[in-house]
Scaffold this motif. Structure first.
Motif, PDB file in Angstrom:
ATOM      1  N   LEU A   1      49.820  45.319  50.943  1.00 52.94           N
ATOM      2  CA  LEU A   1      50.448  45.251  49.622  1.00 52.94           C
ATOM      3  C   LEU A   1      49.412  45.326  48.514  1.00 52.94           C
ATOM      4  CD1 LEU A   1      53.098  42.451  50.242  1.00 52.94           C
ATOM      5  CD2 LEU A   1      53.560  44.860  49.788  1.00 52.94           C
ATOM      6  N   VAL A   2      48.207  44.867  48.816  1.00 55.95           N
ATOM      7  CA  VAL A   2      47.106  44.922  47.857  1.00 55.95           C
ATOM      8  C   VAL A   2      45.842  45.331  48.595  1.00 55.95           C
ATOM      9  CG1 VAL A   2      48.070  43.182  46.292  1.00 55.95           C
ATOM     10  CG2 VAL A   2      46.561  42.467  48.154  1.00 55.95           C
ATOM     11  N   ALA A   3      44.913  45.853  47.855  1.00 58.00           N
ATOM     12  CA  ALA A   3      43.618  46.200  48.433  1.00 58.00           C
ATOM     13  C   ALA A   3      42.760  44.944  48.555  1.00 58.00           C
ATOM     14  CB  ALA A   3      42.917  47.229  47.555  1.00 58.00           C
ATOM     15  N   GLU A   4      41.932  44.920  49.581  1.00 63.84           N
ATOM     16  CA  GLU A   4      41.028  43.783  49.737  1.00 63.84           C
ATOM     17  C   GLU A   4      39.903  43.879  48.718  1.00 63.84           C
ATOM     18  OE1 GLU A   4      39.748  41.505  53.479  1.00 63.84           O
ATOM     19  OE2 GLU A   4      38.291  43.133  53.305  1.00 63.84           O
ATOM     20  N   SER A   5      39.543  42.725  48.171  1.00 61.67           N
ATOM     21  CA  SER A   5      38.432  42.658  47.228  1.00 61.67           C
ATOM     22  C   SER A   5      37.462  41.579  47.683  1.00 61.67           C
ATOM     23  CB  SER A   5      38.939  42.330  45.819  1.00 61.67           C
ATOM     24  OG  SER A   5      37.857  42.009  44.962  1.00 61.67           O
ATOM     25  N   ALA A   6      36.179  41.897  47.663  1.00 61.75           N
ATOM     26  CA  ALA A   6      35.154  40.921  48.045  1.00 61.75           C
ATOM     27  C   ALA A   6      35.123  39.740  47.083  1.00 61.75           C
ATOM     28  CB  ALA A   6      33.786  41.594  48.097  1.00 61.75           C
ATOM     29  N   LEU A   7      35.776  39.874  45.935  1.00 60.14           N
ATOM     30  CA  LEU A   7      35.837  38.778  44.971  1.00 60.14           C
ATOM     31  C   LEU A   7      36.862  37.722  45.372  1.00 60.14           C
ATOM     32  CD1 LEU A   7      35.736  40.845  41.651  1.00 60.14           C
ATOM     33  CD2 LEU A   7      33.846  39.599  42.716  1.00 60.14           C
ATOM     34  N   ASP A   8      37.703  38.048  46.368  1.00 62.47           N
ATOM     35  CA  ASP A   8      38.802  37.155  46.741  1.00 62.47           C
ATOM     36  C   ASP A   8      38.503  36.301  47.971  1.00 62.47           C
ATOM     37  OD1 ASP A   8      40.250  38.162  44.649  1.00 62.47           O
ATOM     38  OD2 ASP A   8      41.409  39.575  45.864  1.00 62.47           O
ATOM     39  N   TYR A   9      37.324  36.445  48.560  1.00 61.85           N
ATOM     40  CA  TYR A   9      37.019  35.658  49.757  1.00 61.85           C
ATOM     41  C   TYR A   9      35.541  35.298  49.808  1.00 61.85           C
ATOM     42  CZ  TYR A   9      35.219  40.050  51.777  1.00 61.85           C
ATOM     43  OH  TYR A   9      34.515  41.206  52.007  1.00 61.85           O
ATOM     44  N   LEU A  10      35.232  34.304  50.651  1.00 62.23           N
ATOM     45  CA  LEU A  10      33.852  33.977  51.007  1.00 62.23           C
ATOM     46  C   LEU A  10      33.651  34.348  52.467  1.00 62.23           C
ATOM     47  CD1 LEU A  10      33.046  30.448  49.479  1.00 62.23           C
ATOM     48  CD2 LEU A  10      32.352  32.691  48.630  1.00 62.23           C
ATOM     49  N   ASP A  11      32.537  34.963  52.773  1.00 60.61           N
ATOM     50  CA  ASP A  11      32.230  35.384  54.132  1.00 60.61           C
ATOM     51  C   ASP A  11      31.579  34.225  54.886  1.00 60.61           C
ATOM     52  OD1 ASP A  11      31.552  36.604  56.470  1.00 60.61           O
ATOM     53  OD2 ASP A  11      30.359  38.216  55.566  1.00 60.61           O
ATOM     54  N   LEU A  12      32.328  33.625  55.814  1.00 60.71           N
ATOM     55  CA  LEU A  12      31.808  32.488  56.569  1.00 60.71           C
ATOM     56  C   LEU A  12      31.085  32.908  57.841  1.00 60.71           C
ATOM     57  CD1 LEU A  12      34.604  29.768  56.222  1.00 60.71           C
ATOM     58  CD2 LEU A  12      32.709  30.341  54.697  1.00 60.71           C
ATOM     59  N   THR A  13      30.968  34.210  58.072  1.00 58.41           N
ATOM     60  CA  THR A  13      30.189  34.660  59.228  1.00 58.41           C
ATOM     61  C   THR A  13      28.689  34.608  58.931  1.00 58.41           C
ATOM     62  OG1 THR A  13      30.241  36.998  58.565  1.00 58.41           O
ATOM     63  CG2 THR A  13      32.058  36.192  59.939  1.00 58.41           C
TER      64      THR A  13
ATOM     65  N   GLY B   1      36.828  35.644  59.806  1.00 55.33           N
ATOM     66  CA  GLY B   1      35.623  35.003  59.303  1.00 55.33           C
ATOM     67  C   GLY B   1      35.543  34.919  57.797  1.00 55.33           C
ATOM     68  N   LYS B   2      36.616  35.314  57.113  1.00 53.47           N
ATOM     69  CA  LYS B   2      36.641  35.295  55.657  1.00 53.47           C
ATOM     70  C   LYS B   2      37.567  34.185  55.178  1.00 53.47           C
ATOM     71  CE  LYS B   2      36.056  40.320  55.591  1.00 53.47           C
ATOM     72  NZ  LYS B   2      36.724  41.616  55.308  1.00 53.47           N
ATOM     73  N   LEU B   3      37.076  33.396  54.248  1.00 53.48           N
ATOM     74  CA  LEU B   3      37.876  32.332  53.658  1.00 53.48           C
ATOM     75  C   LEU B   3      38.529  32.851  52.387  1.00 53.48           C
ATOM     76  CD1 LEU B   3      38.689  29.278  53.559  1.00 53.48           C
ATOM     77  CD2 LEU B   3      36.682  28.963  52.084  1.00 53.48           C
ATOM     78  N   TYR B   4      39.863  32.791  52.354  1.00 49.47           N
ATOM     79  CA  TYR B   4      40.622  33.222  51.180  1.00 49.47           C
ATOM     80  C   TYR B   4      41.104  31.989  50.426  1.00 49.47           C
ATOM     81  CZ  TYR B   4      40.678  37.878  53.262  1.00 49.47           C
ATOM     82  OH  TYR B   4      40.299  39.091  53.792  1.00 49.47           O
ATOM     83  N   SER B   5      40.893  31.974  49.120  1.00 58.60           N
ATOM     84  CA  SER B   5      41.316  30.821  48.325  1.00 58.60           C
ATOM     85  C   SER B   5      42.829  30.733  48.243  1.00 58.60           C
ATOM     86  CB  SER B   5      40.721  30.891  46.916  1.00 58.60           C
ATOM     87  OG  SER B   5      41.203  32.024  46.214  1.00 58.60           O
ATOM     88  N   CYS B   6      43.510  31.866  48.418  1.00 58.73           N
ATOM     89  CA  CYS B   6      44.975  31.901  48.428  1.00 58.73           C
ATOM     90  C   CYS B   6      45.431  32.567  49.721  1.00 58.73           C
ATOM     91  CB  CYS B   6      45.507  32.672  47.219  1.00 58.73           C
ATOM     92  SG  CYS B   6      47.296  32.967  47.265  1.00 58.73           S
ATOM     93  N   ASN B   7      46.164  31.838  50.560  1.00 59.42           N
ATOM     94  CA  ASN B   7      46.596  32.418  51.832  1.00 59.42           C
ATOM     95  C   ASN B   7      47.546  33.598  51.633  1.00 59.42           C
ATOM     96  OD1 ASN B   7      48.579  30.561  50.910  1.00 59.42           O
ATOM     97  ND2 ASN B   7      49.482  30.433  52.942  1.00 59.42           N
ATOM     98  N   TYR B   8      48.315  33.583  50.538  1.00 61.07           N
ATOM     99  CA  TYR B   8      49.250  34.687  50.315  1.00 61.07           C
ATOM    100  C   TYR B   8      48.513  35.976  49.938  1.00 61.07           C
ATOM    101  CZ  TYR B   8      52.444  30.758  50.337  1.00 61.07           C
ATOM    102  OH  TYR B   8      53.130  29.624  50.699  1.00 61.07           O
ATOM    103  N   ASP B   9      47.384  35.843  49.294  1.00 62.64           N
ATOM    104  CA  ASP B   9      46.545  37.010  49.034  1.00 62.64           C
ATOM    105  C   ASP B   9      46.061  37.597  50.357  1.00 62.64           C
ATOM    106  OD1 ASP B   9      44.823  38.717  47.193  1.00 62.64           O
ATOM    107  OD2 ASP B   9      43.270  37.731  48.381  1.00 62.64           O
ATOM    108  N   ASP B  10      45.693  36.730  51.285  1.00 59.85           N
ATOM    109  CA  ASP B  10      45.286  37.160  52.627  1.00 59.85           C
ATOM    110  C   ASP B  10      46.436  37.889  53.323  1.00 59.85           C
ATOM    111  OD1 ASP B  10      44.287  37.381  55.223  1.00 59.85           O
ATOM    112  OD2 ASP B  10      44.475  35.245  55.664  1.00 59.85           O
ATOM    113  N   TYR B  11      47.632  37.287  53.304  1.00 59.85           N
ATOM    114  CA  TYR B  11      48.781  37.892  53.980  1.00 59.85           C
ATOM    115  C   TYR B  11      49.180  39.217  53.329  1.00 59.85           C
ATOM    116  CZ  TYR B  11      49.280  33.045  55.658  1.00 59.85           C
ATOM    117  OH  TYR B  11      49.064  31.803  56.197  1.00 59.85           O
ATOM    118  N   ALA B  12      49.093  39.270  51.998  1.00 60.14           N
ATOM    119  CA  ALA B  12      49.438  40.504  51.289  1.00 60.14           C
ATOM    120  C   ALA B  12      48.458  41.617  51.631  1.00 60.14           C
ATOM    121  CB  ALA B  12      49.451  40.253  49.782  1.00 60.14           C
TER     122      ALA B  12
END
Length: 385
Positions: free
Chosen positions: A328-340, A312-323
């Motif tokens: 490989l990286v910690a999730e940050s609320a600054l990197d996605y929009l919550d579409l739920t 339910g989260k939209l990531y502007s960069c799919n590779y950030d999502d996959y990482a």
């Protein structure tokens, strides 16, 4: 890009699109293809073509007008040039003499499709349009490729996602996005996903009218089961069959068998080879010493065109999502929009899909060598660990 006026970044340009229909310059093949791409907007008023016989017969059920007729309309339409190469440049020059302005009411086809179309769709038609979205079915794969863009080696928790979770993911996406050009069902190896046909039936039957093209890719090693073949056929899924036969042993690759099945069932496909892969190289790339501004420049220069929807989260960069999935990286609320959420500002959603974020880059930018525009780290295709 870093937001400077969140929710209003495109107001000046977008307000100029309001109440303006599109006229396509060129009624030949490219112009007709462009019309098919944007007909969901119901915004094309006419074509322009110098060929008098084409003017008399029309195109796609629409009138074909002359250049002199177009000159009278410069204040109430936008023109998209679909004439290619040198001739397209000559058309552009002609339109400038008529008072049209590039980037305001006159656009080249490829630039309009790749950048301006989403802005036009929202401001002129009230439609939230995405050119594409990556929809991850599974992180499981039977290969272990160096440079895998899904980070197969680094992901210690490869798995198939639950069918019901993916349905909710699709629901969240289409609740806020009215139309998507390419809905790309990816992996991992998508043909491994055990519920692919059920998921495709759910999305296709419920949201098929909001999708121009369904796409999927396979690594060419997994022959699709008959029930999946019929689902691919039913929803006209375009299958990209990767060709790794120069790298992998012949007995592993099933390209000929897969393509034979696709051909017999009339399923659109490509046999996709590549001279090299780019390597995002998260294990060695270190951009952590870059300043906030420089990370923003890195993100903008990279210009990765692929976004993804996950949980339910939209990531502007799919590779950030996959990482993030590969830890490989910690999730940050600054990197996605919550579409739920029930309400998401349409302009903010548009801007985010176009590359705007609160800080102007993602967490993964600190460990990524960049997409094709900036990445010089090339590696052999499908070379195994």
């Amino acid at each position: 890009m870093k937001w400077s006026n969140k929710g209003h970044q495109y107001d000046e340009l977008g307000n100029g699109f309001k109440n303006k229909k599109i006229i396509i310059y060129g009624a030949a093949a490219t112009g007709q293809e462009f019309y098919e791409e944007i007909k969901f907007l119901n915004a094309v008023e006419a074509f322009v073509d110098r060929n008098k016989s084409v003017q008399e017969s029309g195109c796609k059920g629409l009138p074909v007008i002359s250049v002199s007729e177009l000159a009278k309309r410069k204040d109430d339409v936008i023109v998209v040039i679909t004439v290619l190469g040198y001739n397209g440049m000559m058309v552009h020059s002609q339109l400038m003499h008529l008072g049209f302005e590039l980037g305001r009411n006159c656009f080249y086809y490829d630039t309009f499709v790749n950048y301006y179309l989403s802005i036009y769709a929202l401001y002129a038609c009230g439609i939230t349009y995405f050119p594409s979205i990556s929809f991850l079915l599974t992180t499981a794969c039977n290969l272990n490729c160096k440079g895998c863009l899904n980070f197969t080696k680094q992901n210690k928790n490869r798995r198939h996602y639950e069918l019901e979770d993916l349905k909710k993911n699709a629901d969240a996406f289409f609740k806020h996005v009215d139309y998507v050009g390419k809905f790309h069902m990816s992996g991992g190896e998508p043909f491994y996903y055990p519920h692919y046909e059920e998921l495709l039936e759910y999305i296709g039957s419920k949201y098929g009218m909001q999708v121009r093209d369904f796409y999927t890719a396979t690594n060419g090693t997994v022959v699709p089961r008959e029930s999946l073949v019929q689902a691919l056929k039913k929803y006209d899924v375009f299958v990209e069959v990767d060709d790794y036969r120069e790298t992998l042993p012949g007995k592993i690759m099933k390209n000929d068998e897969i393509i034979d099945i696709l051909c017999k069932n009339g399923i659109r496909h490509s046999d996709r080879g590549a001279g090299y892969w780019i390597n995002l190289d998260p294990e060695n790339q270190d951009n952590s010493n870059l300043s906030e501004d420089d990370l923003g420049i890195w993100y903008d220069t990279c210009n990765n065109p692929f976004a993804s929807i996950h949980n339910g989260k939209l990531y502007s960069c799919n590779y950030d999502d996959y990482a993030k999935e590969a830890r490989l990286v910690a999730e940050s609320a600054l990197d996605y929009l919550d579409l739920t959420k029930d309400e998401v500002d349409k302009k903010v959603l548009l801007e985010f899909r176009q590359g705007f974020t609160d800080r102007g880059y993602t967490n993964f930018c600190k460990r990524c060598a960049g997409h094709e525009m900036t990445n010089q780290k090339h590696i052999p295709v499908a070379e195994q660990y």
